[in-house]
Each structure stands twice: as C-alpha cells, then as structure tokens.
Design a protein around this motif. Structure first.
Motif, PDB file in Angstrom:
ATOM      1  N   ILE A   1       0.842  -1.203   0.000  1.00 25.14           N
ATOM      2  CA  ILE A   1       0.000   0.000   0.000  1.00 25.14           C
ATOM      3  C   ILE A   1       0.875   1.251   0.000  1.00 25.14           C
ATOM      4  O   ILE A   1       0.610   2.213  -0.731  1.00 25.14           O
ATOM      5  N   GLN A   2       1.935   1.248   0.781  1.00 20.55           N
ATOM      6  CA  GLN A   2       2.834   2.396   0.806  1.00 20.55           C
ATOM      7  C   GLN A   2       3.514   2.596  -0.541  1.00 20.55           C
ATOM      8  O   GLN A   2       3.723   3.733  -0.967  1.00 20.55           O
ATOM      9  N   ASP A   3       3.854   1.512  -1.214  1.00 19.77           N
ATOM     10  CA  ASP A   3       4.411   1.621  -2.570  1.00 19.77           C
ATOM     11  C   ASP A   3       3.411   2.303  -3.503  1.00 19.77           C
ATOM     12  O   ASP A   3       3.782   3.147  -4.330  1.00 19.77           O
ATOM     13  N   LEU A   4       2.136   1.958  -3.358  1.00 19.04           N
ATOM     14  CA  LEU A   4       1.092   2.558  -4.197  1.00 19.04           C
ATOM     15  C   LEU A   4       0.935   4.053  -3.899  1.00 19.04           C
ATOM     16  O   LEU A   4       0.698   4.840  -4.815  1.00 19.04           O
ATOM     17  N   VAL A   5       1.078   4.435  -2.640  1.00 18.02           N
ATOM     18  CA  VAL A   5       1.017   5.863  -2.291  1.00 18.02           C
ATOM     19  C   VAL A   5       2.114   6.609  -3.037  1.00 18.02           C
ATOM     20  O   VAL A   5       1.867   7.650  -3.650  1.00 18.02           O
ATOM     21  N   GLU A   6       3.327   6.074  -3.009  1.00 22.10           N
ATOM     22  CA  GLU A   6       4.444   6.695  -3.720  1.00 22.10           C
ATOM     23  C   GLU A   6       4.142   6.825  -5.214  1.00 22.10           C
ATOM     24  O   GLU A   6       4.350   7.889  -5.806  1.00 22.10           O
ATOM     25  N   GLU A   7       3.679   5.732  -5.811  1.00 25.41           N
ATOM     26  CA  GLU A   7       3.392   5.732  -7.247  1.00 25.41           C
ATOM     27  C   GLU A   7       2.334   6.759  -7.620  1.00 25.41           C
ATOM     28  O   GLU A   7       2.492   7.488  -8.604  1.00 25.41           O
ATOM     29  N   VAL A   8       1.263   6.832  -6.843  1.00 23.69           N
ATOM     30  CA  VAL A   8       0.182   7.777  -7.155  1.00 23.69           C
ATOM     31  C   VAL A   8       0.676   9.209  -7.002  1.00 23.69           C
ATOM     32  O   VAL A   8       0.388  10.060  -7.851  1.00 23.69           O
ATOM     33  N   LEU A   9       1.432   9.489  -5.959  1.00 18.37           N
ATOM     34  CA  LEU A   9       1.964  10.844  -5.786  1.00 18.37           C
ATOM     35  C   LEU A   9       2.822  11.237  -6.987  1.00 18.37           C
ATOM     36  O   LEU A   9       2.691  12.344  -7.517  1.00 18.37           O
ATOM     37  N   MET A  10       3.672  10.328  -7.439  1.00 16.54           N
ATOM     38  CA  MET A  10       4.534  10.639  -8.583  1.00 16.54           C
ATOM     39  C   MET A  10       3.733  10.772  -9.878  1.00 16.54           C
ATOM     40  O   MET A  10       3.974  11.679 -10.668  1.00 16.54           O
ATOM     41  N   ARG A  11       2.780   9.876 -10.065  1.00 16.46           N
ATOM     42  CA  ARG A  11       1.973   9.931 -11.293  1.00 16.46           C
ATOM     43  C   ARG A  11       1.205  11.248 -11.377  1.00 16.46           C
ATOM     44  O   ARG A  11       0.994  11.778 -12.463  1.00 16.46           O
ATOM     45  N   GLU A  12       0.824  11.781 -10.244  1.00 18.40           N
ATOM     46  CA  GLU A  12       0.074  13.041 -10.219  1.00 18.40           C
ATOM     47  C   GLU A  12       0.981  14.268 -10.232  1.00 18.40           C
ATOM     48  O   GLU A  12       0.503  15.395 -10.149  1.00 18.40           O
ATOM     49  N   GLY A  13       2.292  14.037 -10.306  1.00 17.68           N
ATOM     50  CA  GLY A  13       3.235  15.149 -10.413  1.00 17.68           C
ATOM     51  C   GLY A  13       3.683  15.732  -9.088  1.00 17.68           C
ATOM     52  O   GLY A  13       4.330  16.778  -9.052  1.00 17.68           O
ATOM     53  N   TYR A  14       3.381  15.066  -7.999  1.00 17.28           N
ATOM     54  CA  TYR A  14       3.784  15.543  -6.673  1.00 17.28           C
ATOM     55  C   TYR A  14       5.127  14.896  -6.304  1.00 17.28           C
ATOM     56  O   TYR A  14       5.229  14.104  -5.368  1.00 17.28           O
ATOM     57  N   PHE A  15       6.159  15.262  -7.040  1.00 17.17           N
ATOM     58  CA  PHE A  15       7.457  14.624  -6.888  1.00 17.17           C
ATOM     59  C   PHE A  15       8.131  14.959  -5.559  1.00 17.17           C
ATOM     60  O   PHE A  15       8.714  14.086  -4.919  1.00 17.17           O
ATOM     61  N   ALA A  16       8.060  16.218  -5.154  1.00 14.94           N
ATOM     62  CA  ALA A  16       8.674  16.612  -3.870  1.00 14.94           C
ATOM     63  C   ALA A  16       7.987  15.894  -2.714  1.00 14.94           C
ATOM     64  O   ALA A  16       8.642  15.449  -1.768  1.00 14.94           O
ATOM     65  N   GLN A  17       6.673  15.757  -2.801  1.00 19.26           N
ATOM     66  CA  GLN A  17       5.916  15.092  -1.744  1.00 19.26           C
ATOM     67  C   GLN A  17       6.206  13.589  -1.752  1.00 19.26           C
ATOM     68  O   GLN A  17       6.311  12.960  -0.691  1.00 19.26           O
ATOM     69  N   ALA A  18       6.356  13.010  -2.934  1.00 15.20           N
ATOM     70  CA  ALA A  18       6.714  11.594  -3.031  1.00 15.20           C
ATOM     71  C   ALA A  18       8.094  11.366  -2.424  1.00 15.20           C
ATOM     72  O   ALA A  18       8.308  10.397  -1.687  1.00 15.20           O
ATOM     73  N   LYS A  19       9.019  12.260  -2.715  1.00 18.09           N
ATOM     74  CA  LYS A  19      10.363  12.143  -2.143  1.00 18.09           C
ATOM     75  C   LYS A  19      10.304  12.233  -0.623  1.00 18.09           C
ATOM     76  O   LYS A  19      10.951  11.449   0.077  1.00 18.09           O
TER      77      LYS A  19
END
Length: 179
Positions: free
Chosen positions: A60-78
């Motif tokens: 689930i945490q991996d999916l959170v990372e993927e969704v954040l990145m897919r939506e362009g929230y790269f700083a938040q994903a990092k």
C-alpha cells in the motif's frame, strides 16, 4: 478489508491513515493540498489496491508513492519515501536492541521513546551503539537490561528531557484527565 501489518498481524483498513500520510508529505514540503484533492488521491490509491489486491502495508505504501509521482507531486513523493526509509531504520534499531536484550517486549518502550523524545538528542542509533559497547556474550538477561539502562543514562543530559511538542501536549492532557 483486512490489512497485513509488518509484524504479520491484521487490522481493519483505515483510509484516514493514507490521508494522514499524504497530508504529512505535503506539510513536509510546506505545501497545502485541499481536502477534496487528498480524497481524490486516496481514491486512486484504493482503486490501485483493489486492482492489485494489495493488502500488505508495504504494498500500500508503494502505491502511495506511485500515485503521488503519477500526479506530479514529486517533492511530496520524495518526502514520503524519505520518511518511510527513516521509519524502517528506526524499526530496525528497535528490533536490534530488543534482540540484544532478549526481550521483544522492550520494542514498545523504545518506540514510545522514539515518539516522545527529539531524535537529535535521544538518538536510538546512539543508544544502540552505546548499549553494544556494554554487552558481553555471557551476560544474563538482567545484566543486559542493566546495560541498556546504563547506556540510556549515559546519553541523558543534566537538563530536563526535551520532549516533542505533541508529546508534551499529550502528557499535559493525560495529567488533566487524571485530576
């Protein structure tokens, strides 16, 4: 739906935990996101969870990372990735201390310490290193506990403990409740 935690136990799925994690990743980057946008992100994550039959916390945490990145929230994903990495490091340190003591129950005590005290001054890695320095192979359980206490005492300053603000507030609230 039941979620499988890292320790193998199960608990009921709670979408508010994902929303809280997303909020923290945005707060860490000094960015605000509207509640409806957070809800959309959570919805995307839940959709992916259903598609992939994701029931483990890690997945689930991996999916959170993927969704954040897919939506362009790269700083938040990092920010989220770094937070997960730090939590993993702290978990490993707690588990190592518990293993060296020979008492898995001490993990909860160290977790509370990690939550309540500022890491810069009460570092779990410093405690682990100091504790290792006191250990010998032939020590009995009680001696290991005494060595852990000695390590903690040596790392404690003469000033009052420096608690996190939220720990101070929760302890104050608990004191008021006791009155």
């Amino acid at each position: 739906m039941q979620i499988i935690k890292r320790n193998g136990s199960q608990e009921e799925y709670d979408s508010s935990k994902i929303a809280r994690a997303i909020k923290k990743s945005f707060a860490a980057t000094s960015t605000k996101l509207a509640e409806d946008e957070i809800a959309k992100l959570v919805s995307q994550i839940e959709r992916r969870m259903a598609e992939e039959n994701a029931t483990s916390v890690e997945h689930i945490q991996d999916l959170v990372e993927e969704v954040l990145m897919r939506e362009g929230y790269f700083a938040q994903a990092k920010s989220y990735i770094l937070y997960r990495s730090r939590r993993t490091e702290l978990r490993q340190q707690r588990q190592e201390i518990a293993g060296l003591v020979g008492d898995e129950g001490i993990d909860a005590l160290i977790l509370r310490m990690q939550h309540d005290f500022l890491d810069e001054q009460y570092s779990t890695s410093a405690l682990l290193n100091r504790f290792r320095g006191f250990l010998t192979e032939d020590m009995a359980y009680q001696q290991r506990l005494e060595a852990l206490v000695r390590a903690a005492v040596e790392l404690t300053s003469k000033e009052a403990p420096k608690l996190r603000n939220d720990a101070i507030l929760s302890r104050s609230a608990a004191s008021v409740t006791l009155l």
